[in-house]
Design a protein around this motif. Structure first.
Motif, mmCIF file in Angstrom:
data_model
loop_
_atom_site.group_PDB
_atom_site.id
_atom_site.type_symbol
_atom_site.label_atom_id
_atom_site.label_comp_id
_atom_site.label_asym_id
_atom_site.label_seq_id
_atom_site.Cartn_x
_atom_site.Cartn_y
_atom_site.Cartn_z
ATOM 1 N N THR A 2 45.324 6.404 62.031
ATOM 2 C CA THR A 2 44.015 6.565 61.451
ATOM 3 C C THR A 2 44.313 7.496 60.198
ATOM 4 O O THR A 2 43.603 7.396 58.955
ATOM 5 N N LEU A 3 44.801 8.736 60.260
ATOM 6 C CA LEU A 3 44.971 9.472 59.294
ATOM 7 C C LEU A 3 45.921 9.109 58.176
ATOM 8 O O LEU A 3 45.628 9.200 56.873
ATOM 9 N N ILE A 4 46.898 8.294 58.467
ATOM 10 C CA ILE A 4 47.927 7.697 57.500
ATOM 11 C C ILE A 4 47.020 6.744 56.562
ATOM 12 O O ILE A 4 46.987 6.539 55.485
ATOM 13 N N GLU A 5 46.406 6.005 57.543
ATOM 14 C CA GLU A 5 45.439 4.901 56.789
ATOM 15 C C GLU A 5 44.472 5.367 55.764
ATOM 16 O O GLU A 5 44.367 4.828 54.806
ATOM 17 N N ASP A 6 43.794 6.429 56.300
ATOM 18 C CA ASP A 6 42.702 7.047 55.375
ATOM 19 C C ASP A 6 43.346 7.762 54.297
ATOM 20 O O ASP A 6 42.825 7.660 53.057
ATOM 21 N N TYR A 7 44.401 8.499 54.239
ATOM 22 C CA TYR A 7 45.084 9.178 53.318
ATOM 23 C C TYR A 7 45.692 8.281 52.296
ATOM 24 O O TYR A 7 45.593 8.559 51.189
ATOM 25 N N LEU A 8 46.101 7.203 52.689
ATOM 26 C CA LEU A 8 47.066 6.432 51.692
ATOM 27 C C LEU A 8 46.163 5.147 51.600
ATOM 28 O O LEU A 8 46.702 3.987 51.247
ATOM 29 N N SER A 9 44.928 5.403 51.291
ATOM 30 C CA SER A 9 43.786 4.309 51.139
ATOM 31 C C SER A 9 43.657 4.302 49.530
ATOM 32 O O SER A 9 43.633 5.341 48.728
ATOM 33 N N ALA A 10 43.058 3.032 48.969
ATOM 34 C CA ALA A 10 42.572 2.915 47.566
ATOM 35 C C ALA A 10 41.506 3.998 47.425
ATOM 36 O O ALA A 10 41.326 4.749 46.434
ATOM 37 N N TRP A 11 40.528 4.286 48.514
ATOM 38 C CA TRP A 11 39.559 5.083 48.366
ATOM 39 C C TRP A 11 39.957 6.620 48.043
ATOM 40 O O TRP A 11 39.372 7.289 47.203
ATOM 41 N N HIS A 12 40.736 6.871 48.873
ATOM 42 C CA HIS A 12 41.430 8.614 48.848
ATOM 43 C C HIS A 12 42.150 8.430 47.522
ATOM 44 O O HIS A 12 41.865 9.525 46.811
ATOM 45 N N ARG A 13 42.946 7.693 47.010
ATOM 46 C CA ARG A 13 43.543 7.603 45.625
ATOM 47 C C ARG A 13 42.389 7.844 44.667
ATOM 48 O O ARG A 13 42.729 8.620 43.750
ATOM 49 N N ASP A 14 41.282 7.013 44.659
ATOM 50 C CA ASP A 14 40.348 6.969 43.659
ATOM 51 C C ASP A 14 39.407 8.272 43.656
ATOM 52 O O ASP A 14 38.316 8.190 42.575
ATOM 53 N N HIS A 15 39.374 8.787 44.673
ATOM 54 C CA HIS A 15 38.351 10.018 44.901
ATOM 55 C C HIS A 15 39.027 11.436 45.226
ATOM 56 O O HIS A 15 38.679 11.990 46.275
ATOM 57 N N PRO A 16 39.798 11.737 44.216
ATOM 58 C CA PRO A 16 40.577 12.940 44.554
ATOM 59 C C PRO A 16 39.602 14.217 44.715
ATOM 60 O O PRO A 16 39.952 14.986 45.493
ATOM 61 N N GLY A 17 38.579 14.380 44.141
ATOM 62 C CA GLY A 17 37.501 15.361 44.274
ATOM 63 C C GLY A 17 36.901 15.496 45.733
ATOM 64 O O GLY A 17 36.601 16.700 46.277
ATOM 65 N N ASP A 18 37.001 14.467 46.515
ATOM 66 C CA ASP A 18 36.544 14.569 47.943
ATOM 67 C C ASP A 18 37.792 14.565 48.938
ATOM 68 O O ASP A 18 37.682 14.423 50.037
ATOM 69 N N GLY A 19 39.024 14.499 48.385
ATOM 70 C CA GLY A 19 40.035 14.324 48.996
ATOM 71 C C GLY A 19 40.804 15.395 49.613
ATOM 72 O O GLY A 19 40.225 16.472 49.581
ATOM 73 N N CYS A 20 41.983 15.398 50.025
ATOM 74 C CA CYS A 20 42.869 16.360 50.482
ATOM 75 C C CYS A 20 43.410 17.540 50.025
ATOM 76 O O CYS A 20 43.756 17.158 48.459
ATOM 77 N N PRO A 21 43.161 18.758 49.931
ATOM 78 C CA PRO A 21 43.553 19.868 49.019
ATOM 79 C C PRO A 21 44.919 19.968 48.885
ATOM 80 O O PRO A 21 45.367 20.742 48.005
ATOM 81 N N VAL A 22 45.656 19.664 49.812
ATOM 82 C CA VAL A 22 47.105 19.906 49.860
ATOM 83 C C VAL A 22 47.662 18.876 48.523
ATOM 84 O O VAL A 22 48.428 19.561 47.630
ATOM 85 N N SER A 23 47.166 17.527 48.539
ATOM 86 C CA SER A 23 47.587 16.803 47.041
ATOM 87 C C SER A 23 46.808 17.176 45.904
ATOM 88 O O SER A 23 47.251 17.494 44.875
ATOM 89 N N GLY A 24 45.324 17.826 46.248
ATOM 90 C CA GLY A 24 44.680 18.100 45.366
ATOM 91 C C GLY A 24 44.935 19.094 44.425
ATOM 92 O O GLY A 24 44.797 19.168 43.133
ATOM 93 N N PHE A 25 45.383 20.168 44.892
ATOM 94 C CA PHE A 25 45.851 21.381 44.419
ATOM 95 C C PHE A 25 47.415 21.900 43.992
ATOM 96 O O PHE A 25 47.707 22.679 43.484
#
Length: 197
Positions: free
Chosen positions: A90-113
């Motif tokens: 579930t984590l992998i699916e959510d993390y590597l989703s088009a939604w997460h790619r397109d919404h960095p402001g609501d996404g993971c801080p590891v990749s975001g910062f």
């Protein structure tokens, strides 16, 4: 106009930190104070009543992002009632989703910062413990043996590359390649096709 109460001032501060956390992940820490305060619906001058410097706000915004992630991270694990592999998928699916790619402001801080902290060593040193703990937590959630760090590198790297190539077919291919690599390597079978919403 009357003075703002202590409670309102604290609420305003928390709102600015949350807004900054989202904007910095989306646009980078180079976002101006004026743009940030406009997005928060507050005056530019109000910033200096709340924060000593922009660097202090960046520190708080990064910590807020990781606190927010920690508050939500148990959800997948609880959903699968202790089934680590199902939660991991579930984590992998959510993390590597088009939604997460397109919404960095609501996404993971590891990749975001990652990019900003890589360019700003003084800032990175100030929040290193927060960032490192976030990296370790995410790696632990991915681990199938002692390979959590390698899986994390694959996942974060794929997301960063997919964001950089958004709008090109290769973006989807990068996300799919990482999903396949992360799921087939540990189980010999592929994760179910990921949603694109």
């Amino acid at each position: 106009m009357g003075r703002v109460s202590k409670a309102q001032a604290q609420e305003n501060r928390q709102h600015v930190v949350a807004t900054a956390s989202r904007m910095f992940r989306e646009k980078g820490t180079a976002v101006s104070i004026a743009d940030l305060m406009k997005a928060a619906g507050l005056s530019h001058g109000a910033f200096y009543k709340q924060f000593a410097s922009k660097e202090d706000l960046v520190d708080e915004a990064i910590a807020h992002a990781f606190d927010e992630q920690a508050a939500h991270s148990p959800v997948a694990l609880e959903e699968h009632a202790g089934e680590h592999e199902a939660a991991r998928w579930t984590l992998i699916e959510d993390y590597l989703s088009a939604w997460h790619r397109d919404h960095p402001g609501d996404g993971c801080p590891v990749s975001g910062f990652a990019a900003d902290l890589g360019r700003e060593p003084d800032q990175a040193a100030r929040v290193q413990h927060v960032y490192v703990n976030g990296v370790l937590d995410l790696a632990a959630r991915l681990a199938t043996d002692d390979d959590g760090m390698a899986q994390l590198c694959t996942m974060v790297g794929a997301l960063v590359l997919a964001r950089a190539t958004r709008g090109n077919q290769i973006s989807e291919e990068l996300l799919q390649a990482a999903r396949t690599a992360l799921t087939e390597s540990s189980t010999g079978q592929s994760i179910p096709q990921q949603r694109t919403d």
